[in-house]
Design an enzyme around this catalytic site. Structure first.
Site, mmCIF file in Angstrom:
data_model
loop_
_atom_site.group_PDB
_atom_site.id
_atom_site.type_symbol
_atom_site.label_atom_id
_atom_site.label_comp_id
_atom_site.label_asym_id
_atom_site.label_seq_id
_atom_site.Cartn_x
_atom_site.Cartn_y
_atom_site.Cartn_z
ATOM 1 N N HIS A 1 -76.972 3.526 58.037
ATOM 2 C CA HIS A 1 -78.407 2.781 58.475
ATOM 3 C C HIS A 1 -78.729 2.814 57.727
ATOM 4 C CE1 HIS A 1 -81.575 1.335 60.525
ATOM 5 N NE2 HIS A 1 -82.539 1.805 60.220
ATOM 6 N N ARG B 1 -95.455 9.407 45.363
ATOM 7 C CA ARG B 1 -95.793 8.746 46.223
ATOM 8 C C ARG B 1 -97.458 8.262 46.769
ATOM 9 N NH1 ARG B 1 -91.117 9.796 48.201
ATOM 10 N NH2 ARG B 1 -90.273 9.237 46.105
#
Length: 454
Positions: A249, A357
């Site tokens: 995926h 992040r």
């Protein structure tokens, strides 16, 4: 080619071998027991006869010494008695013996009196069938009393006993062999059920288990252990399938992005900014490269292939990483651990990348030692993670929400690699509240302490 008897024996079933061995051992034990039994029985009967002969000889000798010896001597229990005078002639005897020829000659009588023990004598020369047990006692006035009794009945009884054992033992062995065959077969039935259950488990089966016998014996322990192993294999297979599915995926998105950009560029080449297209394709390619590297790292760690084990200064490693990212470092002294420097650098890099992040304004790195343990912390002042989700984020391909989504730069493998690597080095890692923000805490044993590799 000569036959190999051991090879033939090894090819037989366990049931056959156990029954054969148990029957052979039982046959040997029965034969030995029968031999001992007949021998003991024979000696016991002979001792009984000897005692009776001796008692009768003493009675007759006492009567002779007292001058009250009847003529003829009374025979008791078919015991033969001869009273020999000083001249070697028979002066009295029982009716069932010769009154002219003594059972023992002069030399044999003297030796029998001197030894004081019974002996065998062939009775056929005296018209007595079978052997005799003879005992001689000396009395007063040079008289010698000889007492004897036939041993033929005892011999016949021992022979009959031997025949009964000779016929009965094979029948008993056959009966016991049959019983052993049935008992061993019943004992091995759970193993046959385990084999049948194992044969029915296929590669596509799910949640299959082997039958566990009710008896709490070794087979029960074996079945339980095998089922535990099957459970671990199922868990590993499920994780592997989930990893493959999630990896597929994750790979599909950057590949679809690359394909779309190239198709658009080729469809409208005259109005396409090829530099922008190349930068977009490069970004997706780097993303694919990072994902491939993370997957390879996880595969190596899952296979249990240990990296290098050498002294690594965790403080120096953190200092280099902090300088590269322009972060503040709190490390007062060296913290030497035993491990793979590249793997530990990846742990530190992943934690710092994750903190950068999501940080609002600052990220801090600290290294300290405490009681034989090196502690590495990476903290940020970002939104943090709810307490109930701080363990789940260490699962592979786990992303909680838009604040920590893939669009922010991760595929959900960074923290999974961190935990797997730290546990392989005998350490632990967890997340805690930094108020504000989140703090990742890694603890590793120092190099002078033994490590326990996962």
């Amino acid at each position: 080619m000569a036959a190999d008897p051991l090879g033939w024996w090894r090819r037989q079933s366990l049931r056959f071998r156990l029954t054969t061995v148990s029957t052979a051992v039982l046959a040997l034990a029965l034969a030995l027991s029968a031999y001992v039994f007949v021998g003991v029985l024979g000696r016991a009967l002979m001792r009984t006869i000897d005692d009776e002969v001796y008692q009768r000889a003493r009675e007759v000798s006492a009567l002779s010494d007292a001058g009250r010896l009847p003529d003829p001597v009374v025979s008791v229990d078919n015991t033969i008695v001869q009273v020999i005078g000083p001249d070697g002639r028979i002066v009295d005897a029982t009716p069932n013996t010769d009154r002219l020829v003594p059972l023992l000659g002069a030399r044999e009588r003297a030796e029998a009196v001197r030894s004081g023990s019974a002996r065998f004598l062939d009775g056929r020369p005296y018209a007595i069938p079978g052997p005799l047990r003879v005992r001689a006692l000396s009395g007063d006035h040079g008289v010698t009393v000889i007492a004897a009794r036939s041993f033929a009945e005892v011999e016949g009884g021992l022979t009959t006993t031997g025949h009964v054992l000779l016929v009965g033992m094979p029948l008993l062995l056959a009966l016991l062999a049959g019983a052993s065959w049935l008992v061993i077969g019943r004992t091995l039935r759970p193993i046959a059920l385990l084999r049948r259950g194992a044969a029915e488990i296929s590669g596509t089966a799910r949640s299959r288990r082997l039958p566990v016998p009710e008896a709490r014996d070794e087979v029960h322990s074996l079945a339980t252990t095998l089922n535990d192993m099957l459970g671990r294999l199922e868990d590993a297979d499920a994780r592997q399938r989930a990893l493959v599915s999630d990896a597929a995926h994750e790979l599909r998105s950057p590949l679809a992005s690359i394909r779309l950009q190239l198709e658009v560029a080729l469809s409208h080449p005259e109005g396409q900014d090829w530099k922008e297209t190349a930068e977009g394709v490069l970004e997706d390619t780097l993303r694919l490269s990072r994902l491939a590297e993370d997957l390879l790292a996880l595969a190596r760690l899952d296979e249990g292939r240990p990296g290098r084990r050498e002294p690594v200064d965790l403080a120096a490693l953190a200092r280099g990483t902090a300088e590269r990212y322009g972060l503040a470092l709190d490390a007062a002294s060296p913290a030497v651990v035993l491990g793979d420097g590249l793997d530990l650098r990846r742990v530190l890099t992943n934690l710092v990348d994750n903190a950068l992040r999501h940080a609002a304004s600052a990220v801090s790195v600290a290294v300290r030692t405490d009681r034989g343990t090196a502690e590495l912390t990476v903290a940020d002042d970002g939104p943090g993670i709810p307490a109930e989700d701080r363990e789940r984020v260490f699962d592979r391909f786990t992303r909680l929400d838009s604040a920590r989504s893939r669009d922010d730069g991760g595929a959900g493998l960074g923290l999974a690699i961190v935990r797997t690597t730290v546990e392989a080095h005998g350490g632990t890692v967890h997340l805690e509240d930094a108020a504000p923000g989140l703090r990742a805490v890694v603890r590793l044993p120092l190099a002078d302490r033994p490590t326990h590799h996962a």
